[in-house]
Motif scaffolding. Structure first.
Motif, PDB file in Angstrom:
ATOM      1  N   TYR A 214       0.842  -1.195   0.000  1.00 34.96           N
ATOM      2  CA  TYR A 214       0.000   0.000   0.000  1.00 34.96           C
ATOM      3  C   TYR A 214       0.876   1.243   0.000  1.00 34.96           C
ATOM      4  CZ  TYR A 214      -4.486  -2.337   0.874  1.00 34.96           C
ATOM      5  OH  TYR A 214      -5.633  -3.084   0.752  1.00 34.96           O
TER       6      TYR A 214
ATOM      7  N   ASN B 189       3.719   1.565  -1.293  1.00 37.37           N
ATOM      8  CA  ASN B 189       4.295   1.722  -2.629  1.00 37.37           C
ATOM      9  C   ASN B 189       3.237   1.942  -3.696  1.00 37.37           C
ATOM     10  OD1 ASN B 189       6.847   1.278  -1.580  1.00 37.37           O
ATOM     11  ND2 ASN B 189       6.771  -0.934  -1.942  1.00 37.37           N
ATOM     12  N   GLU B 190       1.970   1.993  -3.280  1.00 38.75           N
ATOM     13  CA  GLU B 190       0.837   2.244  -4.170  1.00 38.75           C
ATOM     14  C   GLU B 190       0.676   1.165  -5.235  1.00 38.75           C
ATOM     15  OE1 GLU B 190       1.135   6.224  -5.662  1.00 38.75           O
ATOM     16  OE2 GLU B 190       0.676   7.109  -3.706  1.00 38.75           O
TER      17      GLU B 190
END
Length: 443
Positions: free
Chosen positions: A194, A196-197
């Motif tokens: 999350y 690091n998207e």
């Protein structure tokens, strides 16, 4: 909940379990990898990896030293108190009908059920057919109705040879659950992604199970499609590499998995396409495209053997090649792995042996496994030893070590300068300038 305190148990310390366990530990979790194979666990304790995967030995060693990663054969002691239990055991194609053999999955489920001591989330990481999660949940609830247990699907999408990067920087993470508490646990498990998207897709459990099979079947279809286009290129005088580039630049199609070659193999595509076909048959919803892909791919591997025989000048069934010698460079189904499962080299070597051809071979990492499957081959320490006295050299797997061979040294060691490049590694002009007769795929 602090992500560093998440306690994870990985049932199965094979390719998926070991890579996933080591990466979860590197995220900061406390991970125990469990396996019934005492020899495998002993080897891991000694720092020896049961598989070849670039960077895995260093990743395991670092997390063992940090105290975040341990190995054991004691499933019961490991499962007690775990917040997430991943099932990452093998699901090979079942003999006779091609369905995924789920005996290891259900066996692990029964053992987990007997050892549970409190609320937990059980995650199927193994590639399993649609509805497997339902059966896992039924087994757990029947054995332990008093416990709060959720069953989640979380398929893996790891490429052998690039598995660590795929796990840490994935295209997507698919999580199949409708349970709110399980969703929260899985969000904690994957919290670093999350940050690091990376895209995390939550779906229903059955949808998640099908996504894995659909993805692999589609990629297998792309490979098989370009292989058949390659055959057409050969007879009409076109170049499949340019065709691949020309269609791959269309972003609706994409460039990946459009490299013509001897067919797909490995641990995933062969068994997963068969399992998908069996599921479709069970539900009376046939998938004719995938059925054709499987048949064409199997035929292609044998066809590549005939291609080599014809390059030797053989006619018809290839029996007039008897007594000749061929050097195979690359045996694994792809580079950067030691995996020999359903590798095209097996069918090619068999076709050559059936024609009375002596086969010499070299692979940077696959020799140990290859010897158990093809004991009659002569195994060599390097490419130049393999081609000694050979009438043809065949590039079967595109290892980096084979991309810049000394062609003049090869030619001087061979009885006849014939190269069959089944991966289109070389330029025809360069090979022919070195004095070789050159045969490629679709060019």
């Amino acid at each position: 909940m602090d992500v560093s305190l998440m306690r994870i148990v990985m049932i199965g310390s094979g390719y998926v379990g070991l890579v996933s366990g080591a990466c979860f530990a590197d995220f900061g979790h406390d991970v125990v990898c469990v396996d019934k194979d005492e020899g495998k666990i002993a080897a891991l304790h000694a720092g020896r990896m049961p598989i070849y995967e670039p960077g895995l030995d260093q990743l395991v060693a670092a997390n063992v030293a940090a105290g975040r990663l341990t190995f054991t054969t004691d499933l019961a002691a490991s499962v007690a108190g775990a917040e997430a239990i991943f099932i990452a055991v093998g699901t090979p194609a079942r003999r006779g009908d091609g369905h995924a053999d789920l005996s290891y999955v259900f066996g692990a489920t029964h053992e987990i059920a007997a050892a549970l001591s409190g609320p937990t989330v059980i995650v199927t990481k193994s590639t399993v057919p649609v509805g497997t999660g339902d059966e896992v949940e039924r087994i757990i609830r029947e054995a332990r109705p008093e416990l709060d247990v959720a069953v989640v699907s979380n398929p893996e999408f790891l490429r052998e040879g690039a598995a660590i990067a795929d796990f840490k920087r994935p295209d997507r993470v698919v999580i199949g659950t409708d349970d709110a508490r399980a969703r929260g646990v899985m969000q904690e498990v994957y919290r670093p992604l999350y940050l690091n998207e990376n895209p995390i897709l939550f779906t229903g459990r059955r949808t998640s199970e099908l996504i894995k099979y659909a993805a692999n079947a589609f990629l297998a279809t792309k490979i098989t499609f370009i292989n058949e286009i390659a055959d057409l290129c050969e007879v009409v005088g076109a170049d499949v590499k340019d065709v691949s580039r020309g269609i791959g630049l269309d972003n609706r199609i994409g460039r990946k998995f459009l490299h013509a070659g001897p067919g797909y193999g490995g641990s995933c595509f062969p068994k997963d396409t068969l399992a998908l076909l069996k599921t479709a048959d069970d539900y009376e919803s046939p998938i004719h495209i995938v059925d054709a892909v499987v048949k064409v791919n199997e035929a292609r591997k044998r066809k590549m053997g005939r291609k080599v025989l014809h390059a030797l000048g053989a006619q018809g069934d290839g029996s007039d090649a008897r007594g000749k010698t061929v050097a195979l460079l690359g045996l694994t189904f792809k580079p950067n792995t030691d995996d020999m499962r359903d590798a095209p080299s097996i069918a090619i070597a068999q076709a050559l042996a059936d024609a009375g051809v002596t086969v010499r071979a070299h692979d940077p990492e696959g020799t140990k496994q290859a010897k158990t499957m093809m004991p009659d081959l002569t195994y060599c320490a390097d490419p130049y030893e393999a081609v000694q006295g050979a009438d043809a050299v065949v590039i079967v797997t595109e290892w980096d070590a084979f991309r810049a061979l000394d062609l003049h040294r090869l030619k001087s060691a061979m009885a006849t300068p014939v190269m069959v490049d089944l991966r289109n590694v070389y330029r025809r002009e360069a090979v022919e300038a070195a004095g070789f007769s050159y045969t490629a795929v679709g060019r």
